[in-house]
Design a protein around this motif. Structure first.
Motif, PDB file in Angstrom:
ATOM      1  N   GLN A  33       0.812  -1.210   0.000  1.00  0.00           N
ATOM      2  CA  GLN A  33       0.000   0.000   0.000  1.00  0.00           C
ATOM      3  C   GLN A  33       0.848   1.264   0.000  1.00  0.00           C
ATOM      4  O   GLN A  33       0.328   2.353  -0.241  1.00  0.00           O
ATOM      5  CB  GLN A  33      -0.949   0.007   1.201  1.00  0.00           C
ATOM      6  CG  GLN A  33      -1.976  -1.110   1.204  1.00  0.00           C
ATOM      7  CD  GLN A  33      -2.909  -1.081   0.010  1.00  0.00           C
ATOM      8  OE1 GLN A  33      -3.025  -0.084  -0.680  1.00  0.00           O
ATOM      9  NE2 GLN A  33      -3.582  -2.201  -0.252  1.00  0.00           N
ATOM     10  N   ALA A  34       2.142   1.137   0.267  1.00  0.00           N
ATOM     11  CA  ALA A  34       3.024   2.304   0.240  1.00  0.00           C
ATOM     12  C   ALA A  34       3.542   2.618  -1.160  1.00  0.00           C
ATOM     13  O   ALA A  34       4.192   3.648  -1.364  1.00  0.00           O
ATOM     14  CB  ALA A  34       4.212   2.081   1.187  1.00  0.00           C
ATOM     15  N   LEU A  37       3.252   6.078  -2.929  1.00  0.00           N
ATOM     16  CA  LEU A  37       4.090   7.185  -2.487  1.00  0.00           C
ATOM     17  C   LEU A  37       5.329   7.357  -3.357  1.00  0.00           C
ATOM     18  O   LEU A  37       5.944   8.425  -3.368  1.00  0.00           O
ATOM     19  CB  LEU A  37       4.527   6.967  -1.031  1.00  0.00           C
ATOM     20  CG  LEU A  37       3.415   6.859   0.014  1.00  0.00           C
ATOM     21  CD1 LEU A  37       4.004   6.545   1.378  1.00  0.00           C
ATOM     22  CD2 LEU A  37       2.599   8.144   0.068  1.00  0.00           C
ATOM     23  N   GLN A 155      -1.066  -1.184   6.530  1.00  0.00           N
ATOM     24  CA  GLN A 155      -1.191   0.083   5.801  1.00  0.00           C
ATOM     25  C   GLN A 155      -1.036   1.264   6.751  1.00  0.00           C
ATOM     26  O   GLN A 155      -0.340   2.237   6.442  1.00  0.00           O
ATOM     27  CB  GLN A 155      -2.544   0.149   5.104  1.00  0.00           C
ATOM     28  CG  GLN A 155      -2.737   1.369   4.226  1.00  0.00           C
ATOM     29  CD  GLN A 155      -3.975   1.254   3.365  1.00  0.00           C
ATOM     30  OE1 GLN A 155      -4.535   0.179   3.202  1.00  0.00           O
ATOM     31  NE2 GLN A 155      -4.407   2.355   2.796  1.00  0.00           N
ATOM     32  N   VAL A 159       2.771   2.534   5.731  1.00  0.00           N
ATOM     33  CA  VAL A 159       2.734   3.666   4.798  1.00  0.00           C
ATOM     34  C   VAL A 159       3.513   4.861   5.358  1.00  0.00           C
ATOM     35  O   VAL A 159       4.356   5.434   4.656  1.00  0.00           O
ATOM     36  CB  VAL A 159       1.289   4.047   4.433  1.00  0.00           C
ATOM     37  CG1 VAL A 159       1.244   5.387   3.706  1.00  0.00           C
ATOM     38  CG2 VAL A 159       0.667   2.969   3.544  1.00  0.00           C
ATOM     39  N   GLY A 162       7.115   4.030   5.064  1.00  0.00           N
ATOM     40  CA  GLY A 162       7.580   4.201   3.684  1.00  0.00           C
ATOM     41  C   GLY A 162       7.850   5.661   3.360  1.00  0.00           C
ATOM     42  O   GLY A 162       8.865   5.991   2.726  1.00  0.00           O
ATOM     43  N   GLN A 163       6.951   6.547   3.784  1.00  0.00           N
ATOM     44  CA  GLN A 163       7.152   7.978   3.563  1.00  0.00           C
ATOM     45  C   GLN A 163       8.406   8.464   4.285  1.00  0.00           C
ATOM     46  O   GLN A 163       9.187   9.261   3.742  1.00  0.00           O
ATOM     47  CB  GLN A 163       5.926   8.750   4.044  1.00  0.00           C
ATOM     48  CG  GLN A 163       6.058  10.266   3.983  1.00  0.00           C
ATOM     49  CD  GLN A 163       6.202  10.784   2.565  1.00  0.00           C
ATOM     50  OE1 GLN A 163       5.841  10.111   1.611  1.00  0.00           O
ATOM     51  NE2 GLN A 163       6.754  11.983   2.429  1.00  0.00           N
ATOM     52  N   ALA A 261      -0.182  10.707   2.063  1.00  0.00           N
ATOM     53  CA  ALA A 261       0.318   9.640   2.927  1.00  0.00           C
ATOM     54  C   ALA A 261      -0.583   9.463   4.146  1.00  0.00           C
ATOM     55  O   ALA A 261      -0.876   8.333   4.560  1.00  0.00           O
ATOM     56  CB  ALA A 261       1.747   9.957   3.365  1.00  0.00           C
TER      57      ALA A 261
END
Length: 412
Positions: A33-34, A37, A155, A159, A162-163, A261
């Protein structure tokens, strides 16, 4: 060991299987789900359009689905643990490959082909089959909801990670860092390991003997099975469109990638509750009616989002609403497959239904990028998403929830 002792032994193991399955899905789906981004930085540095990035994720979603019936059958035959280990290795390799991609082809092969195939062995179809065999029928919806909520927890947690990785390490090293997180699933695979047995708390021992081919033919001749396929196509379209393009859509409107995000994280957070609640509701009420209501609610929510002024509040409110409805389809759809056709070949049959979901995901990810490059906006895709939502609601109404005659005869 007598039948009662066998059931008790399996029930003692059920919490371990559920926990391991939920954590596997947490990581596999959370990292996936990331991916949205990475769109702005990757499309700029690799000099590719959004349609090309969208095509990579569309290929990922398509192969994720195309492999599901085969991978599901392997899970039913060899056990989920082995399948998860192989899937994890391919997943990590695909992320590392994407980190070293120099253009569209490398991105399509790594992000698209490798990660797509890997996801088929590390997510819902394989692990839900393992869970279904150790949980009694009256608790199956709740158990499926817990595992599905794992994807949402991932998620919500991964997420933002990941950001943070992208901001601190750059997108290439961020992918390698995510590959390290994915590798943890090799250890978690132990919790779902073991070959499927004829007996089990889930009721497989109460089902009359049936071959894999006979199970597929039985389902193929059932109208409700194909209506479930059609409805799940719409779910895939919605999820892939929003997950891939919503952050970029908000950035285009001046809200910034950080809001995007946060929106994805909120979808994950609220889907933790949505997946669990819809799973529990499916144990009490009609699964087909719950599915019809869920899809209709998506359509209404999208209409409200489009007609109201776009602000950080409305963007995050829409994300929260979508989160409640995001993957509530999974415990309901998989539970309905098990309810109608039994659980012996649940991974295989749900794998076929999930293939339809991923075909929808292919078009949701790719067509949105294509239409943006063509028209400069996502307007037409939003309209299509609304129409598909109400169509899916209508498709579920004629589905019969009665078990097939083979199961009714055995229960008589």
């Amino acid at each position: 060991m007598n039948g009662t002792a066998t059931v008790r032994s399996i029930m003692k193991r059920a919490p371990i299987v559920i926990a391991a399955a939920a954590l596997i899905v947490t990581i596999a789906m959370g990292v996936r789900q990331a991916f949205g981004l990475f769109l702005p930085d990757m499309s700029t540095e690799l000099n590719i359009g959004r349609s090309s990035f969208g095509l990579a994720l569309a290929l990922q979603n398509l192969l994720f689905g195309l492999a599901q019936p085969v991978v599901g059958a392997l899970g039913d035959r060899c056990g989920a643990g082995r399948v998860v280990v192989v899937g994890t290795i391919v997943y990590a390799a695909g992320l590392v490959g994407a980190a070293f991609a120099g253009g569209a082809l490398g991105l399509h092969l790594s992000f698209g082909v490798m990660v797509g195939l890997a996801l088929s062995g590390t997510t819902f179809v394989v692990v839900l089959g393992a869970v279904g065999r150790v949980v009694p029928a009256e608790k199956r919806g709740m158990a499926f909801g817990i595992v599905t909520a794992g994807g949402s927890l991932g998620q919500f947690l991964l997420v933002p990670v990941g950001q943070m990785f992208i901001a601190g390490l750059g997108w290439r090293m961020a992918l390698i860092a995510l590959a390290g997180i994915v590798a943890v699933m090799v250890v978690l695979a132990i919790g779902v390991a073991g070959r499927p047995r004829a007996g089990g708390a889930g009721g497989a021992n109460m089902e009359p003997p049936q071959s894999l081919g006979a199970a597929v033919r039985e389902a193929s001749g059932n109208r409700g099975f194909w209506l479930l396929n059609a409805g799940f196509f719409v779910c895939g379209f919605h999820v892939a469109f929003v997950a891939t393009h919503f952050p970029a859509y908000l950035a285009d409107k001046g809200l910034g990638l950080a809001i995007g995000a946060s929106a994805l994280a909120l979808i994950g957070l609220f889907n933790i509750f949505g997946s669990y609640l819809f799973g529990v509701a499916g144990d009490r009420w009609s699964r087909k009616m719950l599915l019809a209501g869920l899809y209709a609610a998506r359509g209404v929510g999208m209409i409200l989002f489009l007609v109201l002024p776009l602000t950080p509040f409305t963007a995050l409110a829409f994300a929260s609403m979508m989160g409640l409805l995001w993957l509530g389809t999974v415990p309901l759809t998989s539970g309905l497959v098990g309810q109608v056709f039994g659980i012996r070949y649940l991974s295989t049959l749900y794998g076929i239904v999930f293939l339809s979901h991923q075909v929808g995901s292919f078009f949701g990810a790719w067509s949105a990028g294509f239409m943006f490059d063509l028209a400069g906006s996502y307007d037409s895709v939003w309209i299509a998403s609304v129409l598909l939502a109400f169509a899916a609601a209508a498709l579920h109404l004629p589905i019969s929830e009665r078990p097939v005659e083979r199961l009714r005869t055995a229960a008589a």
